[in-house]
Scaffold this motif. Structure first.
Motif, mmCIF file in Angstrom:
data_model
loop_
_atom_site.group_PDB
_atom_site.id
_atom_site.type_symbol
_atom_site.label_atom_id
_atom_site.label_comp_id
_atom_site.label_asym_id
_atom_site.label_seq_id
_atom_site.Cartn_x
_atom_site.Cartn_y
_atom_site.Cartn_z
ATOM 1 N N VAL A 111 0.897 -1.151 0.204
ATOM 2 C CA VAL A 111 -0.030 -0.019 0.031
ATOM 3 C C VAL A 111 0.845 1.284 0.027
ATOM 4 C CG1 VAL A 111 -1.918 1.027 1.349
ATOM 5 C CG2 VAL A 111 -1.781 -1.235 1.321
ATOM 6 N N CYS A 112 0.678 2.284 -1.153
ATOM 7 C CA CYS A 112 1.481 3.407 -0.981
ATOM 8 C C CYS A 112 0.790 4.299 -0.139
ATOM 9 C CB CYS A 112 1.449 3.874 -2.428
ATOM 10 S SG CYS A 112 2.214 5.619 -2.346
ATOM 11 N N VAL A 113 1.588 4.980 0.901
ATOM 12 C CA VAL A 113 1.050 5.921 1.961
ATOM 13 C C VAL A 113 0.788 7.120 1.284
ATOM 14 C CG1 VAL A 113 2.190 4.517 3.736
ATOM 15 C CG2 VAL A 113 3.462 6.489 2.439
ATOM 16 N N LYS A 114 1.362 7.449 0.075
ATOM 17 C CA LYS A 114 1.202 8.668 -0.432
ATOM 18 C C LYS A 114 -0.382 8.837 -1.431
ATOM 19 C CE LYS A 114 5.362 11.030 -0.303
ATOM 20 N NZ LYS A 114 6.511 11.729 -0.974
ATOM 21 N N CYS A 115 -0.395 7.859 -2.459
ATOM 22 C CA CYS A 115 -1.400 7.796 -3.443
ATOM 23 C C CYS A 115 -2.393 6.791 -3.064
ATOM 24 C CB CYS A 115 -0.832 7.567 -4.903
ATOM 25 S SG CYS A 115 -0.245 5.942 -5.088
ATOM 26 N N LYS A 116 -2.167 5.978 -1.821
ATOM 27 C CA LYS A 116 -3.126 4.761 -1.352
ATOM 28 C C LYS A 116 -3.283 3.514 -2.486
ATOM 29 C CE LYS A 116 -4.038 7.533 1.983
ATOM 30 N NZ LYS A 116 -2.847 7.555 2.955
ATOM 31 N N LYS A 117 -2.647 3.697 -3.540
ATOM 32 C CA LYS A 117 -2.615 2.471 -4.443
ATOM 33 C C LYS A 117 -2.271 1.465 -3.891
ATOM 34 C CE LYS A 117 -0.540 0.935 -8.764
ATOM 35 N NZ LYS A 117 0.715 1.164 -9.752
ATOM 36 N N VAL A 118 -2.839 0.194 -4.259
ATOM 37 C CA VAL A 118 -2.572 -0.937 -3.569
ATOM 38 C C VAL A 118 -2.088 -2.236 -4.574
ATOM 39 C CG1 VAL A 118 -3.429 -3.014 -2.367
ATOM 40 C CG2 VAL A 118 -4.437 -0.871 -1.874
ATOM 41 N N SER A 119 -1.121 -2.671 -4.480
ATOM 42 C CA SER A 119 -0.321 -3.751 -5.570
ATOM 43 C C SER A 119 -0.443 -5.217 -4.630
ATOM 44 C CB SER A 119 1.105 -3.091 -5.703
ATOM 45 O OG SER A 119 1.045 -2.120 -6.551
ATOM 46 N N ASP A 120 -0.379 -6.147 -5.609
ATOM 47 C CA ASP A 120 -0.367 -7.513 -5.255
ATOM 48 C C ASP A 120 0.918 -7.973 -5.496
ATOM 49 O OD1 ASP A 120 -3.036 -7.732 -4.689
ATOM 50 O OD2 ASP A 120 -3.543 -8.383 -6.805
ATOM 51 N N ILE A 121 1.586 -8.704 -4.150
ATOM 52 C CA ILE A 121 2.851 -9.050 -4.608
ATOM 53 C C ILE A 121 2.717 -10.663 -4.233
ATOM 54 C CG2 ILE A 121 5.234 -9.185 -3.375
ATOM 55 C CD1 ILE A 121 4.697 -6.540 -2.481
ATOM 56 N N TYR A 122 3.056 -11.447 -5.141
ATOM 57 C CA TYR A 122 3.172 -12.853 -5.108
ATOM 58 C C TYR A 122 4.587 -13.322 -4.935
ATOM 59 C CZ TYR A 122 -1.461 -12.327 -7.015
ATOM 60 O OH TYR A 122 -2.856 -11.844 -7.247
ATOM 61 N N ASN A 123 4.734 -13.820 -3.665
ATOM 62 C CA ASN A 123 6.126 -14.218 -3.204
ATOM 63 C C ASN A 123 6.339 -15.642 -2.709
ATOM 64 O OD1 ASN A 123 8.597 -14.261 -2.128
ATOM 65 N ND2 ASN A 123 8.591 -12.169 -1.887
ATOM 66 N N GLY A 157 4.621 1.925 2.163
ATOM 67 C CA GLY A 157 5.801 2.466 1.793
ATOM 68 C C GLY A 157 5.349 3.416 0.618
ATOM 69 N N GLU A 158 6.187 3.725 -0.414
ATOM 70 C CA GLU A 158 5.844 4.675 -1.228
ATOM 71 C C GLU A 158 6.052 3.821 -2.654
ATOM 72 O OE1 GLU A 158 8.113 8.570 -1.438
ATOM 73 O OE2 GLU A 158 7.724 8.501 0.599
ATOM 74 N N CYS A 159 5.036 3.976 -3.582
ATOM 75 C CA CYS A 159 5.256 2.976 -4.704
ATOM 76 C C CYS A 159 6.398 3.926 -5.603
ATOM 77 C CB CYS A 159 3.856 3.302 -5.365
ATOM 78 S SG CYS A 159 3.276 4.738 -6.190
ATOM 79 N N GLU A 160 6.648 3.291 -6.829
ATOM 80 C CA GLU A 160 7.639 3.983 -7.765
ATOM 81 C C GLU A 160 7.375 5.361 -8.184
ATOM 82 O OE1 GLU A 160 7.930 0.645 -10.601
ATOM 83 O OE2 GLU A 160 9.522 -0.424 -9.357
ATOM 84 N N ASP A 161 5.878 5.263 -8.509
ATOM 85 C CA ASP A 161 5.354 6.753 -9.235
ATOM 86 C C ASP A 161 5.802 7.702 -8.119
ATOM 87 O OD1 ASP A 161 4.662 5.505 -11.643
ATOM 88 O OD2 ASP A 161 2.728 4.935 -10.838
ATOM 89 N N CYS A 162 5.334 7.511 -6.841
ATOM 90 C CA CYS A 162 5.278 8.567 -5.894
ATOM 91 C C CYS A 162 6.737 8.743 -5.533
ATOM 92 C CB CYS A 162 4.495 8.042 -4.724
ATOM 93 S SG CYS A 162 2.570 8.237 -4.709
ATOM 94 N N VAL A 163 7.536 7.683 -5.439
ATOM 95 C CA VAL A 163 9.097 8.084 -5.496
ATOM 96 C C VAL A 163 9.658 8.939 -6.365
ATOM 97 C CG1 VAL A 163 11.287 6.875 -5.008
ATOM 98 C CG2 VAL A 163 9.499 6.086 -3.742
#
Length: 136
Positions: A92-104, A127-133
């Motif tokens: 979860v991006c703490v700035k834009c609130k986008k949620v991404s799936d991680i399959y690990n 954390g911060e997603c790549e776009d926000c970074v």
């Protein structure tokens, strides 16, 4: 498959299968965006479909309780919903609130070291997603 399973869960919980409930389930089927209840409500209404926010919220709540979808707490004010109930991690991006799936698959190895039986997991990494970074 998702639609049939979700509709069956509603029936088993004593709910009638109404058009608005079908629209919500159809909206969620294959959806990878982790929408909020408000986004689902707005998007369905954009298609000239009459639906109440209460119907959206209550249907989502029933689907979560039935284990058909997962609820992801983004912050204290909003939740997002995920029709993919397979075991995976959410970022979860703490700035834009986008949620991404991680399959690990290596996380499964970590779980083997848990002293006891693991029935499932719900991991949220913030954390911060790549776009926000990049914007910073």
């Amino acid at each position: 498959m998702f639609k049939e399973t979700a509709l069956q869960a509603l029936k088993e919980n004593g709910y009638k299968i109404t058009k608005p409930r079908e629209w919500i389930i159809e909206y969620l089927e294959g959806n990878k965006n982790h929408p909020t209840a408000l986004e689902i409500f707005d998007d369905i209404r954009k298609n000239d479909k009459s639906i109440s926010f209460a119907t959206v919220y209550n249907t989502l709540e029933t689907l979560v309780k039935s284990g058909i979808i997962n609820e992801i707490s983004v912050d204290s004010q909003s939740s997002r919903f995920d029709p993919d109930t397979s075991e995976h991690i959410h970022f979860v991006c703490v700035k834009c609130k986008k949620v991404s799936d991680i399959y690990n698959s290596s996380f499964g190895e970590f779980l083997k070291n848990i002293p006891g039986k693991v029935n499932g997991y719900n991991v949220i990494i913030k954390g911060e997603c790549e776009d926000c970074v990049e914007k910073s």
